[in-house]
Every structure is written in structure tokens, then in C-alpha cells.
Design an enzyme around this catalytic site. Sequence first.
Site, PDB file in Angstrom:
ATOM      1  N   HIS A 173     -18.239 -20.643  36.721  1.00  0.00           N
ATOM      2  CA  HIS A 173     -17.983 -22.108  36.503  1.00  0.00           C
ATOM      3  C   HIS A 173     -18.827 -22.846  37.567  1.00  0.00           C
ATOM      4  O   HIS A 173     -18.723 -23.024  38.596  1.00  0.00           O
ATOM      5  CB  HIS A 173     -16.704 -22.237  36.554  1.00  0.00           C
ATOM      6  N   GLU A 176     -17.924 -25.323  40.526  1.00  0.00           N
ATOM      7  CA  GLU A 176     -17.111 -24.732  41.544  1.00  0.00           C
ATOM      8  C   GLU A 176     -18.189 -24.504  42.619  1.00  0.00           C
ATOM      9  O   GLU A 176     -18.369 -23.124  43.126  1.00  0.00           O
ATOM     10  CB  GLU A 176     -16.319 -23.632  41.278  1.00  0.00           C
ATOM     11  N   HIS A 266     -14.434 -18.272  42.635  1.00  0.00           N
ATOM     12  CA  HIS A 266     -14.105 -19.682  42.103  1.00  0.00           C
ATOM     13  C   HIS A 266     -13.478 -20.718  42.668  1.00  0.00           C
ATOM     14  O   HIS A 266     -13.371 -20.549  43.937  1.00  0.00           O
ATOM     15  CB  HIS A 266     -13.172 -19.351  40.988  1.00  0.00           C
ATOM     16  N   GLU A 342      -9.716 -17.713  44.458  1.00  0.00           N
ATOM     17  CA  GLU A 342      -9.874 -19.295  44.127  1.00  0.00           C
ATOM     18  C   GLU A 342     -10.115 -20.149  45.450  1.00  0.00           C
ATOM     19  O   GLU A 342      -8.930 -19.719  46.273  1.00  0.00           O
ATOM     20  CB  GLU A 342      -8.731 -19.557  43.195  1.00  0.00           C
TER      21      GLU A 342
HETATM   22 ZN    ZN Z   1     -13.769 -21.040  37.945  1.00  0.00          ZN
END
Ligand code: ZN
Length: 382
Positions: A173, A176, A266, A342
Site C-alpha cells: 500500500h 504507507e 504496512h 503494522e
Molecule cells: Zn497496508
Amino acid sequence: MTALSISAAFDGGNIEVVSLDCAEDIQLRIRPDVGEQFYQWFYYRLVGAQGRDCRMRLLNAAGASYAQGWEDYRAVASYDRQTWFRVPTRYQQGELIIDHCPEQNSVYYAYFAPYSWERHQDRLAAVQQQPGVQVDTLGCSLDGRELDLVHIGNQTGEHGDARLRIWVTARQHPGETMAEWLMEGLIDRLLDTADPVSRALLERAEFYLVPNINPDGSVRGHLRTNAVGVNLNREWQAPSLARSPEVYRVLERMQSTGVDLYLDIHGDETLPYNFVAGCAGNPDFSVRMAELERAFTTELLHVSPDFQDQYGYTANQFGAETLTLASNQVGHRFGCLSLTLELPFKDNAQRPDSRYGWSPQRSQHLGRALLGPILALLDRLR
Ligand code: ZN
């Protein structure tokens, strides 16, 4: 008084101007990713507002991919494009409102500290000159950018196939960016020849690192997708060269090297914490994997007070999509420990920083810290 100017025609830029008539009521919109399905990343430059109290309203904030992520969020700003500090921001009546009086005439605002494609290329050019490092390409993206692979390991193959294969990918993504900041820290520490953890790791393991798996989305200023609007982290079950060559090429190389540990990095828009998501939702999730996940988490808690395991995703929250996610598919296919890590866009609420919030520097530190748990688990990975 000079006229105001706002632009986003640069690497990673994203904004549309609705009204720029007065500094006290600048009206903007975030431009959606190709395909119009996702948006939240913004990055723009404001010129001509030095010493003026600016109010910037992002009018379409309520329709963003993670509108709940705007609660308690503060935008970042920079004059020198190096230091990104937080500025007063609030989410009110469906708009994200940034109030700031710039000290300089030219100032940048962004969702998080940007990580440019130019910096990516500069860093790889530098690291490939260190011993034991090879920068390779896995193929090309749909816009024609190389999908860079940094291979760090004993090129002599002293331990042959006994050497463990550790894969780390970042920025599926593209908005990010903290994920690529983390990769910098991880790579820098691995290449620190005075660091005994790195030395011990490289005696027994090969690292396959993809610092930016979605260069097209990054340069285009997307939040979540590639050049044709595809969310790469739902492509891992059946990637195709037409839709998701980024995933196709990584899996192809993984298939030839094997994988003993996989980390996918992420950023999370909503939760103000660092946390991992494991493979508990996989159909073949085993007791051994559960123990490895627990051991990794415990080791990371010991070496990074910015990490925690109280807050995170609920198990099985991806349902039928589970095996389309990178960490789940890789864990399933290679039977290895496989985790999504994350990082927050906002801050670590357990250890907040009022000036910078969560930052590139803190992301780099977390990247460095990851090497500790990897070394601690090395004997158990295969
Ligand atoms: Zn992500």
C-alpha cells in the site's frame, strides 16, 4: 500580498484545489487512486502564505478509505523536506481541517513523511556497494519501473541450502511510507559490520528485501493501489502479469529461493500502535505456527518499547479473502512463520511524541529492532 499557490505535480503528490481565494479558507480535495476506490494519502506544496494564518479544508475527508483514521490525527508539514513535524488538525463535519501559519513562504503538507522514488534509488545505489549486497530486479511494474530486490547474504554460499531465507516486503500500500522508512533502519543495521546481531544473522541467513513493492502507486500518490487501481494485498492467491506483476514477480522469486520467514510491512490509518497480524485465519494454521508467532512477539516486546501486543486486528477478520493477503498466502504456501507488521500513521499512544508523532526515525528504530527476534528464532524457523 502575494497570490497563493498550491501544487502536487511531483513524486507522490496528491491534492486537487477547489478554492484558493483566501488563506483563511483554502478548499482542497484528495484525489482518489486510479479506479476511484480508495483515497486518504495527500501531499502538496503551498507557496505564498508566509506569516499568514492558513485554514486548509480537505472537503472530501469523510469519504476517505478509513474516515475513522482522521480522529486524533494530525497532518505533517515540512519546510526543508527533511524534517516533518505535526500541525494542528481536526476532523469536523466530514472535513479534515489543518490550521497552520507557515514560517516560510514555501511549505509542504502530507499524510505522513513522504518517501520518494528518488530516495529509494539513491539508497539502493549506495547499499549495493557494500560487501555481500546485490541489488537485483524482479521485473517491471506496469508503468515500467524496476521491482527492486536487495539481496544481502553470504554470496559464497558457505552454508549452501542450510542457509535460512528471510523475505521482507514493504509498501504494498504505497501511501504507507512508514513501511519503507522501517526498511531503511533494517537494512542499515544488517549492513553494520560492527553489530554482532547482524553478523550472527548473516552467518546463517540470506535476506531478500523488497523496500518498495509498489513503485507506481508511490509515484502516483496513491493510498492503496498500483497503476491500474489494484490492491496488491488481495492478489497473492492468483496474481497476474496484467493486474499485479509486482506480486507475481515476488512470488516467482520466492518459489525459487524458498522462504523460512516472511515479514510484510504496512501502516495502519486508525490504530495508534505498532502491532503484528499473524496467520491464525489460515486453514492449515498449526500449533507450531502459533508458538512461533507468540515467540516472535515476545522477543520484539523485549527489544522495542514502541511495540505492543494488546491492540491489533481480530483474528479471522479477512474471512474468505484470507489467502489473498501476502502474509497469509506466503505462510500457507511455504509453511513458514509469516507476519504482517503494522505501524501507525498517528503515533504510538503508549509513548506519544507531541512534536513529531510517529515518525521516519521511529520507524527506522523499529526496523533495526526486528533483527533481534529474527536471530532469537533462527534455530526454530525451519
Ligand atoms: Zn497496508
